[in-house]
Design a protein around this motif. Structure first.
Motif, PDB file in Angstrom:
ATOM      1  N   LEU A 121       0.678  -1.330  -0.097  1.00 28.48           N
ATOM      2  CA  LEU A 121       0.067   0.046  -0.053  1.00 28.48           C
ATOM      3  C   LEU A 121       1.017   1.286  -0.096  1.00 28.48           C
ATOM      4  O   LEU A 121       0.450   2.305  -0.488  1.00 28.48           O
ATOM      5  CB  LEU A 121      -0.871   0.099   1.248  1.00 28.48           C
ATOM      6  CG  LEU A 121      -2.041  -1.005   0.979  1.00 28.48           C
ATOM      7  CD1 LEU A 121      -2.979  -0.827   2.424  1.00 28.48           C
ATOM      8  CD2 LEU A 121      -3.080  -0.714   0.025  1.00 28.48           C
ATOM      9  N   ASN A 122       1.905   1.188   0.794  1.00 29.27           N
ATOM     10  CA  ASN A 122       2.723   2.345   0.892  1.00 29.27           C
ATOM     11  C   ASN A 122       3.420   2.682  -0.682  1.00 29.27           C
ATOM     12  O   ASN A 122       3.661   3.783  -1.002  1.00 29.27           O
ATOM     13  CB  ASN A 122       3.775   2.087   1.685  1.00 29.27           C
ATOM     14  CG  ASN A 122       3.492   2.177   3.163  1.00 29.27           C
ATOM     15  OD1 ASN A 122       2.481   3.142   3.463  1.00 29.27           O
ATOM     16  ND2 ASN A 122       4.308   1.504   4.083  1.00 29.27           N
ATOM     17  N   ILE A 123       3.859   1.751  -1.362  1.00 30.32           N
ATOM     18  CA  ILE A 123       4.329   1.907  -2.735  1.00 30.32           C
ATOM     19  C   ILE A 123       3.189   2.219  -3.499  1.00 30.32           C
ATOM     20  O   ILE A 123       3.397   3.248  -4.584  1.00 30.32           O
ATOM     21  CB  ILE A 123       4.846   0.124  -3.198  1.00 30.32           C
ATOM     22  CG1 ILE A 123       6.095  -0.093  -2.528  1.00 30.32           C
ATOM     23  CG2 ILE A 123       5.066   0.477  -4.687  1.00 30.32           C
ATOM     24  CD1 ILE A 123       6.595  -1.650  -2.767  1.00 30.32           C
ATOM     25  N   LYS A 124       1.955   1.563  -3.490  1.00 32.15           N
ATOM     26  CA  LYS A 124       1.024   2.155  -4.249  1.00 32.15           C
ATOM     27  C   LYS A 124       0.578   3.411  -4.109  1.00 32.15           C
ATOM     28  O   LYS A 124       0.286   4.294  -4.993  1.00 32.15           O
ATOM     29  CB  LYS A 124      -0.365   1.331  -4.010  1.00 32.15           C
ATOM     30  CG  LYS A 124      -1.454   1.471  -5.094  1.00 32.15           C
ATOM     31  CD  LYS A 124      -2.544   0.603  -4.726  1.00 32.15           C
ATOM     32  CE  LYS A 124      -3.834   0.784  -5.783  1.00 32.15           C
ATOM     33  NZ  LYS A 124      -4.767  -0.020  -5.398  1.00 32.15           N
ATOM     34  N   GLU A 125       0.536   4.069  -2.755  1.00 33.07           N
ATOM     35  CA  GLU A 125       0.339   5.369  -2.391  1.00 33.07           C
ATOM     36  C   GLU A 125       1.304   6.299  -2.884  1.00 33.07           C
ATOM     37  O   GLU A 125       0.993   7.335  -3.542  1.00 33.07           O
ATOM     38  CB  GLU A 125       0.075   5.340  -0.804  1.00 33.07           C
ATOM     39  CG  GLU A 125      -0.267   6.889  -0.351  1.00 33.07           C
ATOM     40  CD  GLU A 125      -0.253   6.966   1.229  1.00 33.07           C
ATOM     41  OE1 GLU A 125      -0.363   8.146   1.708  1.00 33.07           O
ATOM     42  OE2 GLU A 125      -0.041   5.928   1.801  1.00 33.07           O
TER      43      GLU A 125
END
Length: 325
Positions: A121-125
């Motif tokens: 999620l951090n990468i996607k965010e």
């Protein structure tokens, strides 16, 4: 008159019959030898087997490594032994099944998966945030072109729509990230609770097991002290009032005596009244008359005062006399 190592008188600790008598009058015995068994509901064979087993246990931590027979004829000790076996079975079942360990492992795996998902999620965010910045720049540029009459209103609306869409997507990812963080916190809290519960359950079962073990040893020692007559010294048995199996005895009765092999020197103990006792001191040579010895025919016994008590008791001094001759 006595000796430095006087005879040992064996007293009955409780009233009842003599169940077993393993020695005869004037028989030699050794220290620790079983002499007699008082009336009891227990089997002496099972009691001795249990004692041998417990004597091999160095510490309570080695208990689970041993197997224990199902004794059924321990009499007065049976209840303690049954409680001990139950505590051992409960502890072994807990160690074997360890339900909390399975739950803890499951929660750890879930926490690992959540952490991995949060990384994604951090990468996607980060990517969505970068894309949103590009869309924002594009929208600003398109707005300028619209003011310059280069872009139509429809093109501007499409650009704005794409910008808002990316902004909403980023917001959804952030909300999901927050939700997963909350879920992670709850999972970690539950994991810690299971770890504490597991530790408490183990400590509780260990405490019950250890207490049952100590109670069993204590009750066994009490039984041995109450029902067995065991020689404390090497010597010779002499019977007085009791001499055979099935004779009834009363608590505190003297059942037999054991004369030690090495009696040591003969010594005399005298209760001397305080009146005119000042001349009696250590080293004084004295003549002793004995009521059971015909001193008028054979003379008196000569001795030496070996010790005099420092203070009187009930107006008498305790005088100890040695007989060197």
């Amino acid at each position: 008159i006595t000796t430095t190592n006087p005879p040992v008188i064996m007293h009955a600790k409780r009233s009842g019959r003599i169940n077993n008598l393993f020695v005869a009058d004037k028989e030699k015995v050794t220290s620790g030898q079983l002499i007699a068994v008082m009336e009891t509901a227990a089997s002496i064979v099972e009691i001795e087997s249990l004692k041998r087993i417990l004597d091999t246990v160095n510490s309570v931590n080695s208990l689970e490594k041993n197997s224990y027979p199902l004794f059924s004829d321990l009499g007065e000790v049976q209840s303690s032994y049954s409680m001990f076996l139950k505590s051992m079975a409960d502890y072994s079942t807990y160690i074997r099944n360890d339900l909390y360990a399975n739950k803890i492992q499951s929660y750890k795996e879930e926490i690992n998966r959540i952490n991995e998902y949060l990384i994604s999620l951090n990468i996607k965010e980060s990517l969505l945030n970068e894309n949103l910045n590009l869309e924002r720049k594009k929208f600003i540029r398109d707005s300028t072109l619209f003011l310059q009459k280069v872009y139509s209103e429809s093109d501007l609306e499409n650009s704005k729509k794409e910008y808002i869409k990316n902004k909403l997507t980023l917001q959804e990812v952030r909300l999901e990230h927050t939700s997963k963080k909350i879920e992670l916190t709850e999972k970690e809290r539950d994991l810690n609770e299971f770890i504490i519960l597991r530790k408490e359950e183990r400590e509780k079962l260990e405490s019950v097991r250890n207490e049952a073990f100590l109670n069993l040893k204590a009750d066994l020692n009490i039984w041995l002290n109450q029902y067995l007559l065991i020689s404390p010294i090497n010597g010779t048995v002499t019977f007085t009032r009791y001499w055979s199996v099935n004779q009834s005895v009363t608590a505190d009765d003297a059942v037999l005596s054991i004369v030690p092999d090495n009696s040591g020197e003969y010594i005399g103990r005298i209760n001397l009244k305080m009146h005119r006792s000042g001349k009696v001191s250590e080293g004084l040579i004295v003549n002793v008359k004995l009521s059971g010895y015909p001193y008028l025919e054979y003379g008196m016994i000569r001795g030496i005062v070996k010790n005099k008590s420092l203070v009187p008791s009930d107006n008498t001094y305790i005088i100890e006399i040695s007989f060197p001759e």
